[in-house]
Design a protein around this motif. Structure first.
Motif, PDB file in Angstrom:
ATOM      1  N   LEU A 231      -4.618 -26.249 -78.429  1.00  0.00           N
ATOM      2  CA  LEU A 231      -4.449 -25.292 -77.320  1.00  0.00           C
ATOM      3  C   LEU A 231      -4.981 -25.898 -76.092  1.00  0.00           C
ATOM      4  N   TYR A 232      -6.354 -26.393 -76.090  1.00  0.00           N
ATOM      5  CA  TYR A 232      -6.847 -26.931 -74.935  1.00  0.00           C
ATOM      6  C   TYR A 232      -5.994 -28.290 -74.497  1.00  0.00           C
ATOM      7  N   ASN A 233      -5.966 -29.056 -75.245  1.00  0.00           N
ATOM      8  CA  ASN A 233      -4.938 -30.394 -75.161  1.00  0.00           C
ATOM      9  C   ASN A 233      -3.652 -30.078 -74.387  1.00  0.00           C
ATOM     10  N   HIS A 234      -2.941 -29.059 -75.413  1.00  0.00           N
ATOM     11  CA  HIS A 234      -1.775 -28.704 -74.868  1.00  0.00           C
ATOM     12  C   HIS A 234      -1.691 -28.302 -73.419  1.00  0.00           C
ATOM     13  N   LEU A 235      -2.415 -27.502 -72.939  1.00  0.00           N
ATOM     14  CA  LEU A 235      -2.746 -26.740 -71.641  1.00  0.00           C
ATOM     15  C   LEU A 235      -2.930 -27.979 -70.752  1.00  0.00           C
ATOM     16  N   VAL A 236      -3.970 -28.921 -71.126  1.00  0.00           N
ATOM     17  CA  VAL A 236      -4.223 -30.038 -69.969  1.00  0.00           C
ATOM     18  C   VAL A 236      -2.968 -30.709 -69.972  1.00  0.00           C
ATOM     19  N   LYS A 237      -2.203 -30.908 -70.943  1.00  0.00           N
ATOM     20  CA  LYS A 237      -0.892 -31.722 -70.751  1.00  0.00           C
ATOM     21  C   LYS A 237       0.166 -31.178 -69.847  1.00  0.00           C
ATOM     22  N   VAL A 238       0.101 -29.945 -69.853  1.00  0.00           N
ATOM     23  CA  VAL A 238       1.123 -28.965 -69.301  1.00  0.00           C
ATOM     24  C   VAL A 238       0.594 -28.900 -67.590  1.00  0.00           C
ATOM     25  N   ASN A 239      -0.404 -28.619 -67.529  1.00  0.00           N
ATOM     26  CA  ASN A 239      -1.081 -28.239 -66.192  1.00  0.00           C
ATOM     27  C   ASN A 239      -1.360 -29.615 -65.534  1.00  0.00           C
ATOM     28  N   GLY A 240      -1.742 -30.696 -66.385  1.00  0.00           N
ATOM     29  CA  GLY A 240      -1.999 -32.052 -65.605  1.00  0.00           C
ATOM     30  C   GLY A 240      -3.469 -32.053 -65.273  1.00  0.00           C
ATOM     31  N   GLU A 241      -4.288 -31.087 -65.785  1.00  0.00           N
ATOM     32  CA  GLU A 241      -5.807 -30.975 -65.156  1.00  0.00           C
ATOM     33  C   GLU A 241      -6.707 -30.350 -66.483  1.00  0.00           C
ATOM     34  N   HIS A 242      -7.775 -30.789 -66.373  1.00  0.00           N
ATOM     35  CA  HIS A 242      -8.934 -30.005 -67.375  1.00  0.00           C
ATOM     36  C   HIS A 242      -9.503 -28.772 -66.517  1.00  0.00           C
ATOM     37  N   ARG A 243      -9.452 -27.703 -67.087  1.00  0.00           N
ATOM     38  CA  ARG A 243      -9.939 -26.555 -66.706  1.00  0.00           C
ATOM     39  C   ARG A 243     -10.749 -25.876 -67.882  1.00  0.00           C
ATOM     40  N   PRO A 244     -11.894 -25.441 -67.521  1.00  0.00           N
ATOM     41  CA  PRO A 244     -12.784 -24.433 -68.171  1.00  0.00           C
ATOM     42  C   PRO A 244     -12.179 -23.214 -68.811  1.00  0.00           C
ATOM     43  N   GLU A 245     -11.127 -22.528 -67.919  1.00  0.00           N
ATOM     44  CA  GLU A 245     -10.459 -21.312 -68.152  1.00  0.00           C
ATOM     45  C   GLU A 245      -9.737 -21.291 -69.607  1.00  0.00           C
ATOM     46  N   TYR A 246      -9.307 -22.736 -69.936  1.00  0.00           N
ATOM     47  CA  TYR A 246      -8.368 -22.867 -71.230  1.00  0.00           C
ATOM     48  C   TYR A 246      -9.260 -22.509 -72.381  1.00  0.00           C
ATOM     49  N   ARG A 247     -10.324 -22.532 -72.315  1.00  0.00           N
ATOM     50  CA  ARG A 247     -11.107 -21.932 -73.359  1.00  0.00           C
ATOM     51  C   ARG A 247     -11.165 -20.607 -73.847  1.00  0.00           C
ATOM     52  N   LEU A 248     -10.896 -19.770 -72.594  1.00  0.00           N
ATOM     53  CA  LEU A 248     -10.820 -18.292 -72.936  1.00  0.00           C
ATOM     54  C   LEU A 248      -9.873 -17.707 -73.627  1.00  0.00           C
ATOM     55  N   LEU A 249      -8.970 -18.145 -73.576  1.00  0.00           N
ATOM     56  CA  LEU A 249      -7.632 -17.640 -74.283  1.00  0.00           C
ATOM     57  C   LEU A 249      -7.728 -17.188 -75.782  1.00  0.00           C
ATOM     58  N   PRO A 250      -8.178 -17.996 -76.416  1.00  0.00           N
ATOM     59  CA  PRO A 250      -8.634 -17.319 -77.754  1.00  0.00           C
ATOM     60  C   PRO A 250      -9.372 -16.168 -78.294  1.00  0.00           C
ATOM     61  N   MET A 251     -10.038 -15.796 -77.012  1.00  0.00           N
ATOM     62  CA  MET A 251     -10.964 -14.685 -76.941  1.00  0.00           C
ATOM     63  C   MET A 251     -10.123 -13.555 -77.088  1.00  0.00           C
ATOM     64  N   THR A 252      -9.036 -13.295 -76.462  1.00  0.00           N
ATOM     65  CA  THR A 252      -8.031 -12.017 -76.703  1.00  0.00           C
ATOM     66  C   THR A 252      -7.649 -11.878 -78.321  1.00  0.00           C
ATOM     67  N   ALA A 253      -7.370 -12.872 -78.809  1.00  0.00           N
ATOM     68  CA  ALA A 253      -7.045 -12.627 -80.384  1.00  0.00           C
ATOM     69  C   ALA A 253      -8.468 -12.116 -81.122  1.00  0.00           C
ATOM     70  N   GLY A 254      -9.613 -12.626 -80.619  1.00  0.00           N
ATOM     71  CA  GLY A 254     -10.815 -11.932 -81.274  1.00  0.00           C
ATOM     72  C   GLY A 254     -11.238 -10.473 -80.853  1.00  0.00           C
ATOM     73  N   MET A 255     -10.715 -10.107 -79.541  1.00  0.00           N
ATOM     74  CA  MET A 255     -11.106  -8.860 -79.128  1.00  0.00           C
ATOM     75  C   MET A 255     -10.084  -7.704 -79.972  1.00  0.00           C
ATOM     76  N   ILE A 256      -9.153  -8.384 -80.437  1.00  0.00           N
ATOM     77  CA  ILE A 256      -8.102  -7.580 -81.242  1.00  0.00           C
ATOM     78  C   ILE A 256      -8.644  -7.460 -82.439  1.00  0.00           C
ATOM     79  N   ILE A 257      -8.950  -8.565 -83.159  1.00  0.00           N
ATOM     80  CA  ILE A 257      -9.286  -8.422 -84.600  1.00  0.00           C
ATOM     81  C   ILE A 257     -10.626  -7.623 -84.833  1.00  0.00           C
ATOM     82  N   LEU A 258     -11.241  -7.564 -83.844  1.00  0.00           N
ATOM     83  CA  LEU A 258     -12.864  -7.004 -84.001  1.00  0.00           C
ATOM     84  C   LEU A 258     -12.774  -5.569 -84.288  1.00  0.00           C
ATOM     85  N   PRO A 259     -11.893  -4.606 -83.345  1.00  0.00           N
ATOM     86  CA  PRO A 259     -12.154  -3.189 -83.760  1.00  0.00           C
ATOM     87  C   PRO A 259     -11.433  -2.885 -84.940  1.00  0.00           C
TER      88      PRO A 259
END
Length: 510
Positions: A366-394
């Motif tokens: 996911l990180y490498n795909h977003l870097v390729k699509v957007n043309g830059e490294h951003r720490p925010e790419y790391r946050l997207l998997p959290m959404t799945a985690g917060m759905i699974i938890l409850p």
């Protein structure tokens, strides 16, 4: 010689070796002076750069740090199965007093990084690892020899402080060794330790206590810790880049000027006029760094609070599992397992392992795909998997609580715990890697700030966890926890959208 220090240093030769003096026009800080060395120009391709080390060398250092992070976290909960024996020997009848042996250890894990993270940014990771793990080993021996509950509680607190370095500095060490595009699998392996340790600790301890005295829990941890500490001195090397650069700088000076270069090292890095006052400011600035991040940077505060909640959830579950599987209290149902009650922690352990494997590969792609699509490294790419985690938890919490409430087959709550563990791990991993990327080269201090919050939650929540489950029952207690996670589901997406503007509005300069 490759140094270009003619503007900042002058050497006058004499029969007795000469003297090295700073030039008045020399820069005022150590980092600026180091940058004048020409080896910095080729640092990205230099063999001294950890990114360019052979994989075997990097892997040895990374695996050792991962193991030590796991060990410290394992020791945090290893006393839980032995606690009834400890309380009986010392004549303690109040449950909360026994709980302090775990809670204060976890609190120590949060306090320690405020000292050790800045020290690692001054003196290097290995200096801190070797110092703290040596003390940690001695403290385990002290715990094994304790003659009162008060002594044991105090030693456990200090064990948490000195055992905090690997769980708090490990992500920073991983970032030292591997580039953002390749570090996700190693980061996931490291994150497995702080999550897996508290689950496997009671399982291992229950096997020890069934055959030996409770003191052997600490003798065992002391032996394992001593082995890990020995490996730190034998096979590990420094990984923090600014410290490596200073070491190379010193070596070049010594090579060029001999003993006079070694004596003049302090002048080359901090001139005589600067030495006292600048050094004092350097220490105070470094040691206050985690506190400043925690009080002035909104992104660090939000993610640290988020991390505290999910980590506290783990310790709440750890307090309820003995009630469900070993000795239910009051009207609470219990499966009444005896010697195999430690197996109830396997659901969490399996969940963490599965989530670690998934994030190791999924996050990288996911990180490498977003870097390729957007043309830059951003720490925010790391946050997207959290959404799945917060759905699974409850979902996992509800499955655990209501299957226990309805007295289902004992494996059903364990499966629910596996889903809880997956949700917790994905969230934990995403936040840790984001902090490393967003606050480099001060990632150790950023994680220290977040670690304090999560360890305070891990310390406080177990103190009333049993009372909550006793008062509400398994089903409704789990429902309350699950409902508390629902408002947090969109937060990762909100942070993904606005975190960059927050970082730019509140930059951190160290």
């Amino acid at each position: 010689m490759s140094l270009t220090h003619s503007e900042s240093l002058s050497l006058s030769e004499s029969d007795n070796g000469g003297t090295l003096t700073p030039c008045p026009n020399s820069p005022q800080g150590p980092d600026e002076r180091i940058k004048e060395s020409s080896f910095m120009d080729t640092w990205d391709t230099d063999g001294q750069n950890p990114y360019n080390w052979p994989l075997r060398k990097s892997a040895v250092n990374a695996i050792l740090v991962c193991f030590l992070g796991f060990l410290s976290s394992l020791v945090s909960s290893i006393i839980v199965p032995a606690l009834p024996n400890v309380m009986q020997e010392f004549g303690i009848t109040i449950d909360e007093v026994g709980t302090l042996t775990t809670s204060l250890f976890v609190l120590g894990l949060g306090v320690g990084p405020f000292l050790f993270a800045p020290l690692s940014e001054l003196y290097g990771r290995m200096f801190v690892y070797r110092l703290t793990m040596s003390a940690f080993t001695v403290l385990q021996i002290g715990c094994a020899l304790s003659n009162s509950m008060a002594t044991l509680i105090i030693l456990r607190f200090f064990s948490g402080i000195f055992g905090s370095a690997p769980p708090s500095l490990g992500q920073a060490t991983i970032s030292d060794l591997f580039s953002p595009a390749t570090r996700a699998p190693w980061s996931a392996l490291y994150s497995l330790g702080p999550m897996l340790g508290p689950c496997l600790g009671p399982l291992i301890a229950s096997l020890i206590v069934s055959a030996k005295s409770w003191r052997w829990v600490f003798w065992t941890s002391a032996c394992v810790s001593a082995g890990g500490t020995a490996l730190l001195f034998i096979v590990s090397v420094e990984t923090y880049k600014p410290v490596i650069q200073r070491q190379v700088m010193k070596q070049e000076l010594e090579k060029a000027y001999g003993k006079i270069g070694k004596r003049a090292w302090g002048f080359a890095i901090v001139g005589p006029d600067e030495k006292g006052q600048a050094a004092k400011g350097l220490y105070s600035k470094a040691l206050s760094r985690p506190f400043r991040l925690l009080t002035t940077n909104p992104t660090c505060v939000v993610l640290g609070t988020f991390l505290a909640y999910v980590y506290g959830m783990l310790y709440l579950l750890l307090t309820s599992l003995p009630l469900l599987y070993r000795n239910g209290q009051g009207r609470l149902f219990s499966y009444n397992f005896s010697t195999i009650s430690g197996l109830c922690y396997l659901g969490l352990a399996i969940g963490f392992i599965v989530a670690s494997t998934m994030t190791a590969y999924g996050s990288t792609r996911l990180y490498n795909h977003l870097v390729k699509v957007n043309g830059e490294h951003r720490p925010e790419y790391r946050l997207l998997p959290m959404t799945a985690g917060m759905i699974i938890l409850p979902i996992g919490l509800l499955m655990y609580g209501w299957s226990a409430h309805q007295h289902n087959f004992f494996m059903v709550p364990i499966i629910g715990n596996a889903f809880v563990a997956m949700g917790i791990f994905v969230t934990f991993q995403s936040i840790q890697v984001y902090l490393v990327d967003a606050f480099s080269p001060y990632s150790a201090s950023a994680i220290a700030a977040a670690t304090l919050l999560r360890c305070c939650a891990g310390c406080g929540l177990p103190l009333f966890g049993k009372q909550m489950f006793k008062a509400l029952g398994y089903g409704w207690a789990a429902t309350v926890l699950a409902l508390a996670t629902v408002p947090a589901i969109p937060i990762p997406l909100i942070l993904y959208k606005y975190s960059r503007s927050l970082r730019e509005r509140f930059p951190f300069h160290g």
